[in-house]
Structures are given as structure tokens and as C-alpha cells.
Motif scaffolding. Structure first.
Motif, mmCIF file in Angstrom:
data_model
loop_
_atom_site.group_PDB
_atom_site.id
_atom_site.type_symbol
_atom_site.label_atom_id
_atom_site.label_comp_id
_atom_site.label_asym_id
_atom_site.label_seq_id
_atom_site.Cartn_x
_atom_site.Cartn_y
_atom_site.Cartn_z
ATOM 1 N N ARG A 30 26.272 4.859 20.859
ATOM 2 C CA ARG A 30 25.576 6.086 20.436
ATOM 3 C C ARG A 30 26.041 6.517 19.052
ATOM 4 O O ARG A 30 25.239 6.878 18.206
ATOM 5 C CB ARG A 30 25.795 7.203 21.442
ATOM 6 C CG ARG A 30 24.943 7.064 22.681
ATOM 7 C CD ARG A 30 24.944 8.321 23.532
ATOM 8 N NE ARG A 30 26.261 8.734 23.975
ATOM 9 C CZ ARG A 30 26.865 8.299 25.076
ATOM 10 N NH1 ARG A 30 26.260 7.427 25.859
ATOM 11 N NH2 ARG A 30 28.057 8.740 25.408
ATOM 12 N N ALA A 31 27.345 6.476 18.813
ATOM 13 C CA ALA A 31 27.887 6.892 17.519
ATOM 14 C C ALA A 31 27.447 5.944 16.417
ATOM 15 O O ALA A 31 27.077 6.368 15.324
ATOM 16 C CB ALA A 31 29.409 6.964 17.576
ATOM 17 N N ASP A 32 27.461 4.641 16.714
ATOM 18 C CA ASP A 32 27.088 3.638 15.723
ATOM 19 C C ASP A 32 25.602 3.732 15.382
ATOM 20 O O ASP A 32 25.202 3.408 14.273
ATOM 21 C CB ASP A 32 27.421 2.238 16.242
ATOM 22 C CG ASP A 32 27.382 1.188 15.150
ATOM 23 O OD1 ASP A 32 27.977 1.428 14.086
ATOM 24 O OD2 ASP A 32 26.753 0.135 15.376
ATOM 25 N N SER A 33 24.792 4.201 16.322
ATOM 26 C CA SER A 33 23.348 4.289 16.106
ATOM 27 C C SER A 33 22.922 5.637 15.546
ATOM 28 O O SER A 33 21.755 5.824 15.232
ATOM 29 C CB SER A 33 22.600 4.050 17.419
ATOM 30 O OG SER A 33 22.797 2.740 17.853
ATOM 31 N N SER A 34 23.839 6.576 15.447
ATOM 32 C CA SER A 34 23.447 7.906 14.990
ATOM 33 C C SER A 34 23.413 7.948 13.468
ATOM 34 O O SER A 34 24.313 7.510 12.786
ATOM 35 C CB SER A 34 24.401 8.964 15.535
ATOM 36 O OG SER A 34 25.692 8.766 15.028
ATOM 37 N N SER A 35 22.313 8.422 12.984
ATOM 38 C CA SER A 35 22.136 8.647 11.557
ATOM 39 C C SER A 35 20.952 9.578 11.394
ATOM 40 O O SER A 35 20.254 9.895 12.352
ATOM 41 C CB SER A 35 21.894 7.335 10.807
ATOM 42 O OG SER A 35 20.613 6.822 11.119
ATOM 43 N N GLY A 46 21.961 1.632 20.043
ATOM 44 C CA GLY A 46 22.618 0.361 19.773
ATOM 45 C C GLY A 46 21.678 -0.821 19.925
ATOM 46 O O GLY A 46 20.560 -0.690 20.406
ATOM 47 N N PRO A 47 22.148 -1.980 19.497
ATOM 48 C CA PRO A 47 21.322 -3.187 19.601
ATOM 49 C C PRO A 47 21.142 -3.619 21.055
ATOM 50 O O PRO A 47 21.922 -3.235 21.941
ATOM 51 C CB PRO A 47 22.111 -4.225 18.810
ATOM 52 C CG PRO A 47 23.516 -3.740 18.844
ATOM 53 C CD PRO A 47 23.444 -2.237 18.897
#
Length: 87
Positions: A30-35, A46-47
């Protein structure tokens, strides 16, 4: 999808190299995909591979499918290759 047998070795190695709990991985995805431009729903963050790994972590061994085994093998192989590259 039909259930399959996963070897003791693969089951243990997958859980050894995927060194996050399912909760930690879900939060990281979730954090990596947040923008500002991301619109993914939290369960779709995410992927696809990351979401599949997350799904496997949430399964009992008896519920693993053939597709899960293939991904588990790929993840284990990929992590071994990446770790060798770090040496």
C-alpha cells in the motif's frame, strides 16, 4: 482452481526468503503504491506478483494451488539470484 501438493523444501524456503509477515507485506504494498497519481484500491495495491505473494502468505499449505507453486518457485529463485548479486 485445484489444490496441489507443495514440497516441504519449497514451503520452508518460500517462507524463509519472504521475510515479511502478510501484514507487513500488505502495508508495504500500500505504501509503495501510494502517490498523487495512484488510484488503486487498498486491496489492489502493488504489482500483481506482490498481491499473489500476499495471498499465498495468507493460505494454509493445504490450500496452495499449482499457480501458487509456480510463483513460489519463481520468487525463491529470484531472491536467490538477487542475493548472489549482492555478494
Amino acid at each position: 482452481m485445484a489444490k496441489t501438493q507443495v514440497s516441504d523444501e519449497l514451503w520452508a524456503e518460500f517462507h524463509r526468503v519472504v521475510n515479511m509477515t502478510s501484514r507487513e507485506l500488505a502495508e508495504w504494498l500500500r505504501a509503495d503504491s501510494s502517490s498523487e497519481t495512484a488510484e488503486a484500491l487498498p486491496r489492489q495495491a502493488g504489482p500483481a506478483t506482490g498481491r499473489h505473494v500476499l495471498a499465498i502468505l495468507g493460505k494454509r499449505r493445504a490450500d496452495v494451488t499449482d499457480d501458487d507453486v509456480v510463483l513460489m518457485e519463481c520468487v525463491v529463485d529470484r531472491i536467490h539470484v538477487e542475493r548472489r548479486a549482492d555478494l
